[in-house]
Design a protein around this motif. Structure first.
Motif, PDB file in Angstrom:
ATOM      1  N   ASP A 297       0.827  -1.205   0.000  1.00 34.74           N
ATOM      2  CA  ASP A 297       0.000   0.000   0.000  1.00 34.74           C
ATOM      3  C   ASP A 297       0.863   1.256   0.000  1.00 34.74           C
ATOM      4  O   ASP A 297       0.578   2.211  -0.722  1.00 34.74           O
ATOM      5  N   ALA A 298       1.916   1.252   0.816  1.00 36.99           N
ATOM      6  CA  ALA A 298       2.797   2.433   0.860  1.00 36.99           C
ATOM      7  C   ALA A 298       3.478   2.630  -0.497  1.00 36.99           C
ATOM      8  O   ALA A 298       3.598   3.760  -0.991  1.00 36.99           O
ATOM      9  N   LEU A 299       3.920   1.545  -1.112  1.00 42.27           N
ATOM     10  CA  LEU A 299       4.569   1.674  -2.430  1.00 42.27           C
ATOM     11  C   LEU A 299       3.603   2.279  -3.439  1.00 42.27           C
ATOM     12  O   LEU A 299       3.955   3.177  -4.209  1.00 42.27           O
ATOM     13  N   ARG A 300       2.363   1.794  -3.430  1.00 41.53           N
ATOM     14  CA  ARG A 300       1.369   2.312  -4.388  1.00 41.53           C
ATOM     15  C   ARG A 300       1.023   3.761  -4.076  1.00 41.53           C
ATOM     16  O   ARG A 300       0.958   4.604  -4.972  1.00 41.53           O
ATOM     17  N   ARG A 301       0.782   4.029  -2.781  1.00 43.08           N
ATOM     18  CA  ARG A 301       0.341   5.374  -2.388  1.00 43.08           C
ATOM     19  C   ARG A 301       1.372   6.425  -2.784  1.00 43.08           C
ATOM     20  O   ARG A 301       1.025   7.511  -3.225  1.00 43.08           O
ATOM     21  N   HIS A 302       2.643   6.097  -2.685  1.00 38.32           N
ATOM     22  CA  HIS A 302       3.675   7.090  -2.988  1.00 38.32           C
ATOM     23  C   HIS A 302       4.146   7.006  -4.441  1.00 38.32           C
ATOM     24  O   HIS A 302       5.053   7.735  -4.834  1.00 38.32           O
ATOM     25  N   GLY A 303       3.548   6.111  -5.204  1.00 36.86           N
ATOM     26  CA  GLY A 303       3.852   6.072  -6.634  1.00 36.86           C
ATOM     27  C   GLY A 303       5.216   5.496  -6.958  1.00 36.86           C
ATOM     28  O   GLY A 303       5.829   5.868  -7.966  1.00 36.86           O
ATOM     29  N   VAL A 304       5.708   4.571  -6.117  1.00 40.88           N
ATOM     30  CA  VAL A 304       6.966   3.893  -6.447  1.00 40.88           C
ATOM     31  C   VAL A 304       6.671   2.873  -7.548  1.00 40.88           C
ATOM     32  O   VAL A 304       5.694   2.136  -7.468  1.00 40.88           O
ATOM     33  N   LYS A 305       7.501   2.858  -8.569  1.00 43.86           N
ATOM     34  CA  LYS A 305       7.330   1.844  -9.616  1.00 43.86           C
ATOM     35  C   LYS A 305       7.753   0.486  -9.072  1.00 43.86           C
ATOM     36  O   LYS A 305       8.802   0.376  -8.429  1.00 43.86           O
ATOM     37  N   ILE A 306       6.939  -0.535  -9.372  1.00 43.57           N
ATOM     38  CA  ILE A 306       7.189  -1.861  -8.808  1.00 43.57           C
ATOM     39  C   ILE A 306       7.550  -2.847  -9.924  1.00 43.57           C
ATOM     40  O   ILE A 306       6.771  -3.030 -10.862  1.00 43.57           O
ATOM     41  N   ALA A 307       8.724  -3.465  -9.797  1.00 41.03           N
ATOM     42  CA  ALA A 307       9.119  -4.524 -10.727  1.00 41.03           C
ATOM     43  C   ALA A 307       9.110  -5.857  -9.976  1.00 41.03           C
ATOM     44  O   ALA A 307       9.074  -5.898  -8.746  1.00 41.03           O
ATOM     45  N   LEU A 308       9.117  -6.935 -10.741  1.00 44.76           N
ATOM     46  CA  LEU A 308       9.133  -8.293 -10.198  1.00 44.76           C
ATOM     47  C   LEU A 308      10.255  -9.042 -10.904  1.00 44.76           C
ATOM     48  O   LEU A 308      10.435  -8.880 -12.103  1.00 44.76           O
ATOM     49  N   ALA A 309      10.980  -9.889 -10.153  1.00 45.32           N
ATOM     50  CA  ALA A 309      12.049 -10.645 -10.808  1.00 45.32           C
ATOM     51  C   ALA A 309      12.189 -12.010 -10.159  1.00 45.32           C
ATOM     52  O   ALA A 309      11.603 -12.285  -9.105  1.00 45.32           O
TER      53      ALA A 309
END
Ligand code: DI6
Ligand code: FE
Length: 401
Positions: A297-309
């Protein structure tokens, strides 16, 4: 050669969403995307070739932005021991863990490392991977870190694959520096990094910031040297504890901070401001049976781009399928299939410094894409591995599968 690819739907992943174009056409020329849009709007052009994709869904070629794909031996024996009740600490005391992979990697020839890595990388490619990051970090001295990075470069020459190399000399303490972590950091800064950078083997610099690896102060010394050498940085941070390595990474405009289960909201704010991508690694979370989730939620709320590996490595994530990681990102981390797909395309490209050229299907970007015989894009995160029928195009040319 100008090629028109049609009879397909496209999830272009531009701007990080599906950005669907139904009944689309893609024009490729000289390895790049020349035009993309609804087939009805296709401009009149002299195409040398038209390809019917049979109603497939086209996505960007998949990008695995965090792997340790080159290593000697494997640790399935330790896996078996752990499941028979031997603790990780006991295994480490017997010389197991990262130390055993360091021994096996040092003992292997370049050809042996190439042969074993080729098999693993080929498995990833069968899933539609066209770009891959490969870290060093099991050599831990100049000759053996060089050997690992040379294997990564050779894989790129040999296979139809774009490879970005990362020097992870600050992964663990080599036995010859036992109890002398600061001296090893000095050796990395004064000898290892300058030499490997000079040889053109390093695209980025990484470190393992953790109480059982290197402290934020030690990592910062490596980052200062990387900056001096003009190399971008990334960081293994907040995997097992909260040392605010991700905030440190953001202060050095890191391409990415990776793992992040124990990051705080303040770390997320710092990463968002710096444009540092959060690379989540559900394979390691799963394999270690971790319970602390990254703060989605914090990552989304602050607009951090999320990658998966995949974090493909012999100790904590022997993961040979990036599509399985899409599923794990959704089931374990509660990502949506759309976020997961963005995590292995457009945001993964940014995490490698390739955002301008890779990761989405847009005019001017490289023509790396996969045409999947699936019903809808969510199928990619839905199936638990397996082989989905597909055609893979790299630089405008279809690869034999
Ligand atoms: N984090 C991990 O999970 C791996 N490295 C790292 O920095 C572990 C690598 C290994 O156990 O071989
Ligand atoms: Fe890793």
């Amino acid at each position: 050669m100008t090629t028109v690819w049609q009879h397909c739907h496209v999830a272009s992943m531009a701007q990080g969403s599906y950005s669907i174009i139904e009944d689309a056409a893609i024009v490729t020329r000289a390895g790049l995307i020349d035009w993309i849009g609804p087939r009805g709007e296709l401009p009149a052009l002299a195409a040398e070739r038209t390809v019917d994709l049979g109603g497939a869904w086209v996505t960007p070629g998949l990008i695995d932005c965090h792997t340790h794909a080159v290593f000697g031996g494997n640790r399935s024996g330790e896996f078996e021991q752990r499941l028979q009740g031997v603790s990780y600490a006991e295994i480490a005391a017997q010389g197991g863990g990262i130390a055993s992979t360091v021994r096996a990697t040092r003992a292997a020839s370049e050809e042996q490392l190439l042969a074993s890595a080729r098999q693993r990388v080929t498995a990833l490619m069968r899933d539609g991977v066209t770009t891959l990051e490969i870290k060093s970090g099991y050599g831990l001295d100049l000759a053996n870190e060089r050997k690992m990075l040379r294997v990564a470069r050779r894989l790129a020459e040999e296979l139809a694959l774009t490879v970005r190399t990362t020097c992870l000399a600050a992964h663990a303490l080599p036995p010859e520096y036992a109890d002398r972590a600061d001296d090893y950091i000095a050796h990395i800064c004064e000898v290892l990094l300058p030499a490997l950078a000079e040889e053109g083997l390093v695209d980025a610099v990484d470190a393992f910031c953790e109480y059982l690896a290197f402290s934020p102060d030690q990592v910062e010394r490596v980052f200062i040297k990387a900056r001096e050498l003009g190399l971008p940085v990334k960081l293994h941070a907040e995997q097992l504890s909260s040392l605010h390595g991700s905030s440190l990474a953001a202060r050095y405009q890191a391409l990415s901070a990776d793992h992040l289960e124990f990051m705080t909201e303040q770390d997320a704010i710092a990463m968002a401001a710096a444009g540092t991508v959060a690379v989540l690694l559900p394979g390691a979370f799963y394999f270690l049976r971790e319970t602390q989730l990254p703060p989605m939620d914090a990552l989304r709320r602050h607009g951090v781009k999320i990658a998966l590996a995949s974090d493909l490595n012999p100790g904590t994530s022997p993961g040979l399928s990036l599509r399985l990681m899409l599923n794990m990102g959704c089931t374990l981390f509660r990502m949506t299939p759309e976020e997961a797909l963005a995590g292995v395309t457009v945001h993964a490209a940014t995490a490698l410094g390739l955002g301008a050229s890779h990761g989405s299907l847009e005019v001017g970007k490289v023509a790396d894409f996969v045409a999947w015989q699936i019903d809808r894009p969510a199928d990619l995160a839905y199936w638990l591995g397996g082989d989905l029928p597909k055609r893979v195009v790299r630089g405008g040319n279809e690869l034999p599968l």
